[in-house]
Design an enzyme around this catalytic site. Sequence first.
Site, mmCIF file in Angstrom:
data_model
loop_
_atom_site.group_PDB
_atom_site.id
_atom_site.type_symbol
_atom_site.label_atom_id
_atom_site.label_comp_id
_atom_site.label_asym_id
_atom_site.label_seq_id
_atom_site.Cartn_x
_atom_site.Cartn_y
_atom_site.Cartn_z
ATOM 1 N N ASP A 169 0.808 -1.222 0.000
ATOM 2 C CA ASP A 169 0.000 0.000 0.000
ATOM 3 C C ASP A 169 0.845 1.277 0.000
ATOM 4 O O ASP A 169 0.312 2.368 0.147
ATOM 5 C CB ASP A 169 -0.942 0.012 1.207
ATOM 6 C CG ASP A 169 -0.195 0.139 2.533
ATOM 7 O OD1 ASP A 169 1.028 -0.090 2.548
ATOM 8 O OD2 ASP A 169 -0.836 0.450 3.546
ATOM 9 N N TYR A 258 11.040 5.098 -0.397
ATOM 10 C CA TYR A 258 12.052 4.165 0.087
ATOM 11 C C TYR A 258 13.356 4.242 -0.703
ATOM 12 O O TYR A 258 14.384 3.726 -0.258
ATOM 13 C CB TYR A 258 11.520 2.733 0.060
ATOM 14 C CG TYR A 258 10.607 2.395 1.214
ATOM 15 C CD1 TYR A 258 11.096 1.822 2.381
ATOM 16 C CD2 TYR A 258 9.239 2.638 1.134
ATOM 17 C CE1 TYR A 258 10.266 1.513 3.446
ATOM 18 C CE2 TYR A 258 8.396 2.335 2.195
ATOM 19 C CZ TYR A 258 8.908 1.780 3.340
ATOM 20 O OH TYR A 258 8.083 1.477 4.395
#
Length: 436
Positions: A169, A258
């Site tokens: 998600d 990330y």
Amino acid sequence: MKSIKVTIAGAGSGYTPGIVLTLLNSDEFNVEELRLYDIDPVRNDDMHVIIDFIVNNGGYDIELIKTEDPKIAFTGVDFVFSQIRVGKMEMREIDEKIPLKHGLVGQETCGLGGFSYGMRSMKGFSELIDLIQEYAPQAWILNYTNPETIVAETVRRKYPDAKIVNACDMTIGIEDLICDSFDYDRKNWIQEYYGLNHFGWYKSIYDVSLGRDIMPEILEKIQKQGFNVEGMDDSWALTYENMKKMVDDFPTHIPNNYLQYYLYPEMIVEQSDPNYTRANEIMDGRLKKIKETAKMIRENPDLEGIDYEGNSHGQYIVDIAASILYNKNDRFMLIVPNMGSIPNLRQDATVEVPCYVNAKGVEPIRLGFNIPDFHKGLMEAQVASEKLLVDAYFENSYQKALEAFTLNQTVPNAKVAKAVLDDLIEANGDYWVELK
């Protein structure tokens, strides 16, 4: 409205209340039976207290079952929502702190901490799939278990016919942040996104209400305004400050947040506290909240309410289930074998791309363009390192594990890769397969 039976595997997770509330409030299906399954009876019991309160307080007509028995957990269910964390938060803390001790990124799914978690997840998730295949071969497994790319590659090799959807998600989180920061509605969007899990980029975002690609203006707003991080905890606020830096330095695409761990590893290490990592924050936050809420309910069952609500994390996996159940062909970002989705990337890569989901499962979209060499080069190295790690798992190979650790882009050389690998082997013990 169809009735379904759902098992949540890893039910002790702090994400469970949000998923359950989203399930119970869905207008697309009726949850006839909900089973909470966790191998930790204490955590499962605490969560059962919370979910039972939610069910009774909300007046939901549902049978709730708590079990540590896989036969009871899985027999006859339609869906298994998997969010297991092998080794729990205590091992995540180790994953984060051992690399930091060596001056490397310490993170849950990225870098060598992510590889440590991956070795545990491959073993633990494979054991879970074996049980589901034994007791519920007809069930769809909707998987949130991390690290997603490594887990998906393992499933592809060992269980090629399993009915599984690997979902993350994080792209929803990024899109929600953009909408909250700059006043958009992601329901109007058609997104072009590609990458690996926690390692990707948006190429375009077409807004159907405006009739155009809004990526250029989003990139400009990120650079000029930054994201709205009001109300976030400090670590996530810093993450999105770092994401703005990525856009400033590489302004052609919106990156997955990330990527900060791979593009700026030294900066991330400098920003980290080796004695108090994200795992400690969660222990002192989300996990502490579970214990306190369960205790509060036990002491006062007549409470008016508790501090949990549905969220986008729960909505994503519920929407995937609905798309399968009703053959809706809705579009999601999912983790799948490449097989031409990204034309100029190796075909056997496990990638995250837009997909349609229907009663047959997942149908990846072929993007129809070659990705830039910069992105391709980063992805090729990451794919190779992840595949070597999966090889190490299946072959019990220390050599392949060392190669995987050395190739990981957060690692400067083989010497430190070997030192961290040896430390993690000792710390993980039987959580990992034996490496020879």
